[in-house]
Write an enzyme that holds these catalytic residues in place. Structure first.
Site, short mmCIF file in Angstrom:
data_model
loop_
_atom_site.label_atom_id
_atom_site.label_comp_id
_atom_site.label_asym_id
_atom_site.label_seq_id
_atom_site.Cartn_x
_atom_site.Cartn_y
_atom_site.Cartn_z
N ALA A 68 0.80 -1.23 0.00
CA ALA A 68 0.00 0.00 0.00
C ALA A 68 0.83 1.28 0.00
CB ALA A 68 -0.93 0.00 1.21
N HIS A 69 1.96 1.26 0.71
CA HIS A 69 2.70 2.53 0.85
C HIS A 69 3.41 2.95 -0.42
CE1 HIS A 69 7.06 1.37 1.54
NE2 HIS A 69 6.47 0.20 1.57
N CYS B 289 22.90 -2.35 3.27
CA CYS B 289 23.94 -2.75 4.22
C CYS B 289 23.85 -4.24 4.48
CB CYS B 289 23.87 -1.96 5.51
SG CYS B 289 22.49 -2.25 6.56
#
Lengths: 75, 376
Positions: free
Chosen positions: B197-198, B324
């Site tokens: 959704a984001h 990372c």
């Protein structure tokens, strides 16, 4: 530049509230420190500064005795 | 701040926020409870699922709510591997880390995983796909449909045809797609598709998996009977309601937004061409199938982290393509896979914008990059 581990963690907490920074956060912190040095060189319109004259910078560098230490701009 | 990191996340719209707040206020019950508050919440949950399915032209039985696109991708890969442990899973060399790392995890556990290469623009090598399907007993092909780093959109019709001819299921990571094109699952011949959704102006922490059949899925989380027993845990109803609204807006408005985005992309590259900056566009040119809002630019002689830092100081937020991993910063596996040289990889940044920007914003970015180039 050699950075003090505790200074890196303190800055990481300031920037990210992260007391166990990963390599990306550590690198970002280092970039902030380098930027501070660059800004000082620019402000003083010099190619080098004596570390003993800048205790705020020596506070994050892992150098036992700042006397006689010079930070020089390479490019 | 001039935010140009929409591929990382987008800000929920006011309608989305309103829907979420209203849901938290009006539906406090647990959808699994049988009393009036529970039934009310369950009805709201079902309404959202049915509406999401309707927007995407599919049946609500095929929608499985998750916490993210990452979870949806993990669901498919781990479920398939558990169901068919002796079979092979194929992924591409330019997957999102959620697929890449899940595949590596399965390999460590003894699964057979093979990787299909891409050309220099990020398009899957279909001959390699076909050869692998012919030579190995493949259960699943899992591919990123619209690449989150370089924007490449795969030829899903041809890929689906090849996969299904050889009896393999096809999973598409469609996380970056809903803002940019209509998603018609009745006409996309995939078996699974992941969404988040984001990435389309909805809330973080919620996504969904489209699954033509759930037979091959294995629960990642055990407990209650939520999501057909495949994903235990009380549903995040407010986030689901926000996602419903966001998806509706994204699919209603994609065409007019996309025209603007394409114009802004062309404008930015035209302005950048006029500067003294030495750069290359990593990924396909704008006239090829691709997301127009993700521009991965390799700037020769510069370091990506330095560019991101300096732009941040100028009030511009973009992203670099690194991740990372314990004590090393890994260079982008996507850029490596499409053959970008080391010097350009070091200076590669991802600019991802939206319909919310204008020409002036893009000019500001181009001139800020020029300034960084001049001062380096």
């Amino acid at each position: 530049m050699p950075f003090k581990k505790e200074a890196v963690i303190a800055k990481s907490i300031e920037l990210f509230d992260d007391d166990d920074p990963c390599i990306i956060h550590k690198s970002h912190v280092a970039r902030h420190f380098v930027d501070m040095v660059e800004a000082r060189l620019k402000a003083e319109k010099k190619d080098s500064i004596r570390l003993e004259d800048h205790p705020d910078i020596s506070s994050f560098l892992d150098i036992d005795d700042p006397a006689g230490v010079v930070i020089r701009k390479l490019r | 701040m001039l935010y140009l990191d929409y591929a990382a996340t987008t800000k929920p719209t006011q309608k989305v926020i309103d829907a979420m707040v209203a849901t938290m206020r009006e539906y406090p019950g647990n959808p699994s409870s049988l009393h009036a508050e529970g039934r009310k919440a369950k009805k709201r949950y079902n309404r959202a699922k049915k509406r999401i399915a309707e927007i995407l032209s599919t049946h609500h039985d095929r929608i499985l709510f998750t916490s993210s696109g990452t979870e949806a991708n993990n669901f498919v890969l781990k479920g398939t591997s558990a169901r068919y442990p002796a079979k092979t899973i194929l992924v591409s060399t330019i997957e999102h880390s959620s697929t890449k790392k899940a595949a590596e995890y399965l390999e460590e556990k003894g699964a057979s995983v093979r990787r299909i290469g891409c050309d220099t623009e990020g398009y899957l090598r279909l001959d390699e796909l076909e050869r692998n399907l012919r030579e190995h007993d493949v259960s699943l092909v899992s591919l990123i449909y619209a690449n989150n780093e370089i924007g490449t959109i795969q030829d899903v019709d041809r890929i689906a045809d090849i996969c299904h001819t050889h009896g393999a299921k096809l999973h598409l990571d469609m996380v970056q797609a809903p803002l940019h094109e209509p998603i018609d699952l009745a006409n996309i011949d995939c078996d699974y598709a992941s969404f988040s959704a984001h990435k389309f102006f909805g809330p973080r922490g919620v996504g969904f998996l489209y699954a033509k059949t759930k037979d091959d899925l294995d629960p990642l989380i055990h407990g209650g009977r939520q999501e057909d027993g495949l994903r235990a845990g009380t549903e995040n109803l407010a986030a689901i309601a926000g996602m419903e609204v966001a998806l509706e807006e994204a699919q209603d408005l994609w065409r007019e937004r996309e025209e603007r985005i394409a114009r802004l992309a062309r404008h930015f590259l035209a302005v950048l061409r006029e500067t003294a900056v030495e750069w290359r566009l990593n990924g396909p040119p704008l006239d090829k199938p691709r997301l127009k809002n993700i521009l991965n630019i390799g700037l020769k002689g510069l370091d990506a982290d330095d560019i991101v830092f300096r732009l941040d100081k100028e009030g511009i937020g973009i992203s670099e393509g690194s991740a990372c991993s314990s004590e090393i910063i890994e260079e982008s596996h996507v850029l490596k896979a499409i053959g970008v040289d080391d010097e350009h990889i070091r200076g590669s940044v991802r600019i991802s914008f939206s319909h919310e920007q204008d020409e002036k914003d893009m000019e500001r970015l181009a001139h800020a990059l020029e300034m960084i180039h001049e001062n380096s």
